[in-house]
Design a protein around this motif. Structure first.
Motif, mmCIF file in Angstrom:
data_model
loop_
_atom_site.group_PDB
_atom_site.id
_atom_site.type_symbol
_atom_site.label_atom_id
_atom_site.label_comp_id
_atom_site.label_asym_id
_atom_site.label_seq_id
_atom_site.Cartn_x
_atom_site.Cartn_y
_atom_site.Cartn_z
ATOM 1 N N ALA B 18 0.860 -1.183 0.000
ATOM 2 C CA ALA B 18 0.000 0.000 0.000
ATOM 3 C C ALA B 18 0.890 1.224 0.000
ATOM 4 C CB ALA B 18 -0.888 -0.012 1.236
ATOM 5 N N PRO B 19 0.332 2.369 -0.382
ATOM 6 C CA PRO B 19 1.114 3.607 -0.310
ATOM 7 C C PRO B 19 1.467 3.923 1.146
ATOM 8 C CG PRO B 19 -0.891 3.939 -1.565
ATOM 9 C CD PRO B 19 -0.979 2.580 -0.989
ATOM 10 N N ASP B 21 1.490 6.818 2.586
ATOM 11 C CA ASP B 21 0.491 7.731 3.146
ATOM 12 C C ASP B 21 -0.694 6.977 3.708
ATOM 13 O OD1 ASP B 21 1.742 10.081 2.773
ATOM 14 O OD2 ASP B 21 0.871 10.498 0.813
ATOM 15 N N TRP B 22 -1.166 6.032 2.946
ATOM 16 C CA TRP B 22 -2.399 5.328 3.319
ATOM 17 C C TRP B 22 -2.201 4.571 4.628
ATOM 18 C CZ3 TRP B 22 -4.312 0.476 4.235
ATOM 19 C CH2 TRP B 22 -5.710 0.337 4.170
ATOM 20 N N ILE B 23 -1.133 3.817 4.671
ATOM 21 C CA ILE B 23 -0.950 2.980 5.865
ATOM 22 C C ILE B 23 -0.572 3.829 7.069
ATOM 23 C CG2 ILE B 23 1.492 2.439 5.458
ATOM 24 C CD1 ILE B 23 -1.115 -0.108 6.522
ATOM 25 N N TYR B 24 0.202 4.890 6.815
ATOM 26 C CA TYR B 24 0.629 5.764 7.908
ATOM 27 C C TYR B 24 -0.564 6.537 8.462
ATOM 28 C CZ TYR B 24 3.356 9.479 10.136
ATOM 29 O OH TYR B 24 3.891 10.364 11.023
ATOM 30 N N ASN B 25 -1.371 7.069 7.560
ATOM 31 C CA ASN B 25 -2.532 7.828 8.020
ATOM 32 C C ASN B 25 -3.566 6.933 8.679
ATOM 33 O OD1 ASN B 25 -1.498 10.227 7.192
ATOM 34 N ND2 ASN B 25 -2.502 10.200 5.206
ATOM 35 N N LEU B 26 -3.673 5.692 8.187
ATOM 36 C CA LEU B 26 -4.602 4.769 8.829
ATOM 37 C C LEU B 26 -4.214 4.565 10.290
ATOM 38 C CD1 LEU B 26 -6.948 2.696 8.475
ATOM 39 C CD2 LEU B 26 -5.155 0.995 8.151
ATOM 40 N N LYS B 153 -11.210 11.835 8.818
ATOM 41 C CA LYS B 153 -11.211 12.042 7.371
ATOM 42 C C LYS B 153 -10.105 13.018 6.976
ATOM 43 C CE LYS B 153 -15.523 11.536 5.550
ATOM 44 N NZ LYS B 153 -16.871 12.031 5.240
ATOM 45 N N ARG B 156 -6.746 11.281 7.204
ATOM 46 C CA ARG B 156 -6.510 10.327 6.119
ATOM 47 C C ARG B 156 -6.235 11.024 4.806
ATOM 48 N NH1 ARG B 156 -9.652 4.891 6.427
ATOM 49 N NH2 ARG B 156 -9.463 4.415 8.632
ATOM 50 N N ALA B 157 -6.654 12.266 4.661
ATOM 51 C CA ALA B 157 -6.416 12.988 3.415
ATOM 52 C C ALA B 157 -5.032 13.640 3.384
ATOM 53 C CB ALA B 157 -7.492 14.056 3.227
ATOM 54 N N THR B 159 -0.992 14.071 3.137
ATOM 55 C CA THR B 159 0.127 13.335 2.549
ATOM 56 C C THR B 159 1.403 13.813 3.219
ATOM 57 O OG1 THR B 159 0.648 14.919 0.836
ATOM 58 C CG2 THR B 159 -1.060 13.310 0.327
#
Lengths: 152, 192
Positions: B18-19, B21-26, B153, B156-157, B159
Motif C-alpha cells: 500500500a502507499p 500515506d495510506w498505511i501511515y494515516n490509517l 477524514k 486520512r487525506a 500526505t
C-alpha cells in the motif's frame, strides 16, 4: 417576620444609626457608610446574623452602591439586605472583614471589578483579574479591553 | 526473475502492499489520543462521550491522556477565558506533532454569549489553528463523535509530502500570550 417588621424592629433597637427603608421586590435597609461597621457588629452579635452570604457592587449614574446579604444560621428567614451608598469619585467604604470573615474575598471582588475601596481590609488586591490590569471591568464606563492575538 | 521466484507462497498471503500515506494515516487516524483537559461546561459532554454509552474507544481513543506529551488532539471543550489562554497555548505547544485542535461548542468557536465580555477570548482560533468546529451549546456526544470522524477524514487525506508537520521551515511554536494592562498581549521579541 416580614421585611417591614424586621426594619421597624431594627430601627427601634438602634436609634443611634439612622436607617432608611427601601421598598421594592427585595426590601432593603439603607445604611450610612460611617454606621456600617457599628450596625454590622450589632447585627452579628445581638441579632444573630452570623453569615454574610454576598457583597455586591452596583454602578448607578450618580453613585455606587454596595449590597450586603445577611443570613442567620440560628434562626429562620432572611436575607436581611443592607445597602450602602458610595461616592461616584473615589468610592470608599469601611470593611466588614473583622465582623464576617467571608467578606474578605467578596470585598476584593468588588474592588477588582467595580473599583470600590474598603478601608481596613487586610489585603485589598485584585482577585479575578491579573495583577497589572488597569481599570475595573464591571463599571459602566469601562472602555473595553484591547487584546492582541496571533491569529487576527 | 519474476515475483513468483522471489516471494515464497506462504508469505504472499500475508504481505500487503500500500502507499506509505495510506498505511501511515490509517495508523494515525485510528489512534488519536485527546489530552485530558476541559475548560468549561462542554467538558461534561466530552466526558460522557468517553463513557460506555457513547464509547469513544470505538474510534481508537482509548482514554483521555493526562499528559500533553502523549496526546495528539486537543478538545477545547468550552469557554477559553483570557486568564486561561496562556495555559491553553502552553499545553498545545507541549503536544508532540502532528497535533490537532477541535473547538467544541459555541464558546470555543466564537466566544458564544460571552463574546463581548472583558474576560473571554472570542474563539479559540484566535490562539490556535483549529481543525474541526463543533457547534452546539453544548454539542451532544453524537456531535462530538461526528466531529472526530471528520477529523479522521482530514487525517486520512494528508500526505507526508505536503503536510506542514514534516517541513523543515515549519513554525513549530505558537507564542504564549501574556497578561497586559488592557488585555492579552503577545510576548515581546515575538519572532512571527
Amino acid at each position: 417576620m416580614t421585611a417591614k417588621e424586621t426594619f421597624d424592629r431594627l430601627a427601634a433597637k438602634f436609634p443611634q444609626f439612622p436607617l432608611g427603608y427601601l421598598e421594592g421586590k427585595d426590601t432593603a435597609i439603607l445604611v450610612k457608610g460611617e454606621n456600617l461597621v457599628g450596625l454590622a457588629q450589632h447585627m452579628r452579635d445581638d441579632e444573630e446574623y452570623d453569615y454574610c452570604s454576598s457583597i455586591t457592587g452596583v454602578d448607578y449614574p450618580d453613585r455606587f452602591e454596595v449590597v450586603y446579604h445577611l443570613y442567620s444560621t440560628k434562626k429562620e428567614g432572611g436575607p436581611v439586605i443592607l445597602k450602602v451608598h458610595a461616592e461616584r469619585e473615589n468610592p470608599m467604604l469601611p470593611s466588614v472583614v473583622s465582623i464576617w470573615p467571608t467578606a474578605n474575598w467578596q470585598e476584593r471582588e468588588v474592588w477588582d471589578l467595580m473599583g470600590i475601596r474598603f478601608s481596613g481590609h487586610p489585603n485589598l488586591t485584585r482577585i479575578l483579574m491579573w495583577e497589572g490590569f488597569e481599570g475595573h471591568p464591571l463599571r459602566k464606563d469601562f472602555p473595553g479591553s484591547e487584546d492582541e492575538y496571533i491569529f487576527g | 526473475m519474476t515475483q513468483e521466484d522471489t516471494v515464497p507462497p506462504e508469505l504472499k498471503r500475508n504481505v500487503f502492499i500500500a502507499p506509505v500515506d495510506w498505511i501511515y494515516n490509517l495508523g494515525r487516524a485510528a489512534s488519536v489520543w485527546p489530552v485530558m483537559f476541559g475548560v468549561a461546561c462542554c467538558a461534561f459532554e466530552m466526558i460522557v462521550t468517553v463513557t460506555s454509552r457513547f464509547d469513544l474507544a470505538r474510534f481508537g481513543m482509548e482514554f483521555l491522556r493526562a499528559s500533553p506529551r502523549q496526546s495528539e488532539l486537543m478538545i477545547v471543550s468550552g469557554t477559553v477565558t483570557k486568564k486561561m489562554a496562556p495555559q491553553v497555548v502552553r499545553l498545545y505547544d507541549q503536544m508532540p506533532e502532528p497535533k490537532y485542535v477541535l473547538a467544541m461548542g459555541a464558546c470555543a468557536i466564537s466566544g458564544g454569549p460571552f463574546k463581548d465580555g472583558y474576560n473571554v477570548v472570542p474563539g479559540v482560533d484566535k490562539l490556535l489553528p483549529v481543525n474541526v468546529y463543533v457547534p452546539g451549546c453544548p454539542p451532544r456526544p453524537e456531535s462530538l463523535l461526528d466531529a472526530i470522524l471528520k477529523l479522521h477524514k482530514q487525517i486520512r487525506a494528508e500526505t507526508i509530502r505536503t503536510s506542514p508537520w514534516y517541513r523543515k521551515d515549519a513554525d513549530r511554536e505558537i507564542p504564549v500570550p501574556e497578561y497586559g494592562p488592557r488585555g492579552l498581549v503577545l510576548p515581546k521579541g515575538d519572532k512571527s
